[in-house]
Design an enzyme around this catalytic site. Structure first.
Site, PDB file in Angstrom:
ATOM      1  N   CYS A  61       0.571  -1.083   0.020  1.00 44.01           N
ATOM      2  CA  CYS A  61       0.029   0.009   0.036  1.00 44.01           C
ATOM      3  C   CYS A  61       0.872   1.158  -0.128  1.00 44.01           C
ATOM      4  O   CYS A  61       0.288   2.285  -0.264  1.00 44.01           O
ATOM      5  CB  CYS A  61      -1.000   0.013   1.210  1.00 44.01           C
ATOM      6  N   HIS A  77      -3.735   6.693   2.398  1.00 44.15           N
ATOM      7  CA  HIS A  77      -3.900   5.632   1.785  1.00 44.15           C
ATOM      8  C   HIS A  77      -5.312   5.069   2.203  1.00 44.15           C
ATOM      9  O   HIS A  77      -5.696   5.110   3.433  1.00 44.15           O
ATOM     10  CB  HIS A  77      -2.952   4.381   2.016  1.00 44.15           C
ATOM     11  N   ASN A  84      -9.950  -0.892  -0.621  1.00 39.81           N
ATOM     12  CA  ASN A  84      -8.589  -0.551  -0.365  1.00 39.81           C
ATOM     13  C   ASN A  84      -8.014  -1.162  -1.843  1.00 39.81           C
ATOM     14  O   ASN A  84      -8.045  -2.325  -2.230  1.00 39.81           O
ATOM     15  CB  ASN A  84      -7.877  -1.444   0.597  1.00 39.81           C
TER      16      ASN A  84
END
Length: 331
Positions: free
Chosen positions: A114, A255, A285
């Site tokens: 990520c 994020h 995500n």
């Protein structure tokens, strides 16, 4: 001295949408349960014949068009991904370069989960400031549906597919330049978020679907605690290092992992609601693609103006983390 400037942004998401209600037919969950714990309402899923490189290609084309940079002048392509087209080689960056018609440019992938986009941004900045490269295309692209176990409700509710891209160019104007980037990692916590099979360090060193190869696994509670603590510390440090406070930031773009993490970090940093960019509810995500996708949403909504300062931060498997102070500097 050359400086590195963010010239443009672009993004792409697949057409198919997987809602929470649809997920509840696959695994023991519900829209209410998912929304309460993650803030996610839906996520986009790539078509069967749609690869990570295809997602990255479309995001890159948009970023290149907006950059006003001739594609022949791109001399470095970096792709951040944990779901590459091919295991080991060739890199997804070389595949995307070929699809774009870029010949001769350096191209490679970064595996930082990520945090991949911020890692890519730091590498692009270093290449440009060293004088080695002038125009860098960075891409965060993920087909996470390919490595998601849809019988595991702890992970399958979280992840989606998508891509974001940016063009970073050399400039002699310090006012346009990326101000600072922090990155870090600590492998001691690697088992909190990982794909335990499929590599030479795993029990199963071949791509054996029955062994659960390349399915993501996560220790949710532990990951949440470490993420909030690490991100808050890292962002405070980058602000302090540059004599800034939250009031200097126009857009805080974290994020998009989980709404609870975003809110916890935002509150700890005393960010106002209008400063925090949130897209997790509609994309889930998307790992290394989430930050450029969020920047692109801000841009396409007309809410990102030239010169406005963005604070980016991310946390991912590895464990990795990073933050960046980036003004938007289109030509």
């Amino acid at each position: 001295m050359a400086y590195a400037a963010l010239r443009s942004i672009g993004a792409y998401v697949p057409e198919k949408i997987l809602t929470n209600d649809e997920l509840s037919k696959l695994v023991d969950t519900s829209d209410e349960w998912i929304t309460k714990r993650t803030g996610i309402k839906e996520r986009h899923i790539a078509a069967e014949g749609e690869f990570t490189s295809d997602l990255g290609l479309k995001a890159a084309q948009k970023a290149l068009e907006r950059s006003k940079i001739d594609i022949a002048d791109i001399d470095l392509v970096i792709t951040a991904t944990i779901s590459p087209d091919y295991f080991c080689m060739p890199s997804t960056a070389t595949v995307i370069s070929n699809k774009l018609g870029i010949k001769g440019a350096t191209a490679f992938d970064i595996t930082a989960a990520c945090t991949g986009f911020i890692y890519s941004l730091s590498v692009a900045k270093a290449f440009i400031e060293s004088g080695m490269k002038k125009n860098v295309l960075i891409i965060g692209a993920e087909k996470l549906s390919a490595i998601t176990d849809y019988t595991d409700r702890g992970t399958c509710i979280l992840f989606g597919d998508g891509a974001g891209a940016a063009v970073i160019c050399a400039t002699d104007n310090k006012e346009e330049a990326i101000i600072d980037i922090h990155t870090g990692a600590d492998g001691e916590y690697a088992d909190l978020l990982m794909t335990p099979n499929g590599g030479t360090g795993s029990v199963h060193d071949t791509l054996d679907a029955e062994a659960g190869t390349c399915f993501m696994q996560m220790k949710g509670n532990e990951t949440f605690k470490v993420a909030v603590r690490t991100l808050t510390k890292d962002v405070k440090e980058i602000l302090e290092d540059n004599n800034m406070t939250s009031e200097n930031i126009k857009h805080f773009i974290p994020h998009q992992a989980n709404l609870r993490i975003i809110k916890a970090v935002g509150d700890a940093l005393k960010m106002r609601k209008d400063q925090v960019v949130i897209t997790v509810e509609k994309y889930g995500n998307t790992s290394g693609a989430s930050i450029p996708m969020a920047i692109n949403d801000l841009y396409e909504a007309g809410n990102l103006k030239k010169g406005e300062l963005m604070l980016l931060d991310a946390f991912g498997g590895g464990l990795t983390w990073g933050s960046a102070l980036v003004p938007f500097s289109p030509l």
